[in-house]
Write an enzyme that holds these catalytic residues in place. Structure first.
Site, PDB file in Angstrom:
ATOM      1  N   HIS A  63       1.252   7.710   0.574  1.00  0.00           N
ATOM      2  CA  HIS A  63       0.651   6.705  -0.315  1.00  0.00           C
ATOM      3  C   HIS A  63       1.208   5.297  -0.112  1.00  0.00           C
ATOM      4  O   HIS A  63       0.698   4.355  -0.716  1.00  0.00           O
ATOM      5  CB  HIS A  63       0.824   7.112  -1.778  1.00  0.00           C
ATOM      6  CG  HIS A  63       2.210   6.922  -2.269  1.00  0.00           C
ATOM      7  ND1 HIS A  63       3.248   7.770  -1.952  1.00  0.00           N
ATOM      8  CD2 HIS A  63       2.745   5.949  -3.043  1.00  0.00           C
ATOM      9  CE1 HIS A  63       4.359   7.333  -2.508  1.00  0.00           C
ATOM     10  NE2 HIS A  63       4.085   6.225  -3.178  1.00  0.00           N
ATOM     11  N   HIS A  78       0.766  -0.156  -1.059  1.00  0.00           N
ATOM     12  CA  HIS A  78       0.866   1.004  -1.949  1.00  0.00           C
ATOM     13  C   HIS A  78      -0.544   1.399  -2.374  1.00  0.00           C
ATOM     14  O   HIS A  78      -1.258   0.603  -2.973  1.00  0.00           O
ATOM     15  CB  HIS A  78       1.721   0.626  -3.168  1.00  0.00           C
ATOM     16  CG  HIS A  78       2.123   1.783  -3.995  1.00  0.00           C
ATOM     17  ND1 HIS A  78       1.298   2.347  -4.935  1.00  0.00           N
ATOM     18  CD2 HIS A  78       3.278   2.485  -4.023  1.00  0.00           C
ATOM     19  CE1 HIS A  78       1.923   3.357  -5.510  1.00  0.00           C
ATOM     20  NE2 HIS A  78       3.129   3.459  -4.966  1.00  0.00           N
TER      21      HIS A  78
END
Length: 152
Positions: A63, A78
């Site tokens: 992620h 992110h």
């Protein structure tokens, strides 16, 4: 003669709506604890590099990607909020640690349907943990990956 440091510019990481970090639904980002930057919502799930540089690291749950730009800036991309417990399932990475990437190169794909089913926020956040100051060029606008969105 005074030398001035050249302004550096980041491109959008996705085609979508640009928002300031203060609007991200996570205090770590909205209060800029991780650094200055921007976020994109209402995107297609395709994530691109905002700079040319090198991938320094990829988080094991896929992620988060850390890049170093050619200018020496460290950036964190992110993808989504509260996605660690999904163990990388909604993310397909198209680049690897140590790889040199070009600005606009696709880095990842996010499975937006899976994130929605899991009730996870699909926001894509870009922060510069080491930068002291910077500003969004555009605010709350629809942007494409070809748009300059942040200057250092």
């Amino acid at each position: 003669m005074r030398l001035f440091k050249k302004k550096r510019v980041l491109k959008a990481v996705a085609n979508g709506q640009l928002i300031p970090l203060e609007e991200v639904n996570d205090a770590v980002f909205s209060q800029k604890m991780m650094g200055i930057g921007f976020a994109i919502i209402n995107h297609s799930g395709q994530v691109y590099s905002p700079v040319s540089g090198k991938i320094l690291s990829i988080f094991p749950t896929l992620h988060a990607i850390t890049l170093e730009s050619e200018a020496g800036d460290t950036l964190l991309i992110h993808m989504g909020l509260e996605t660690v417990d999904l163990k990388g399932a909604p993310f397909s990475l198209l680049a690897a640690e140590g790889e040199t990437v070009e600005c606009g190169q696709k880095l990842a794909e996010m499975n937006l349907a899976m994130l929605k089913d899991e009730r996870k926020d699909s926001v894509v956040i870009v922060v510069l943990p080491e930068a002291a100051k910077g500003d969004m060029i555009k605010d709350r606008k629809q942007v494409s990956i070809e748009d300059d969105v942040f200057k250092l």
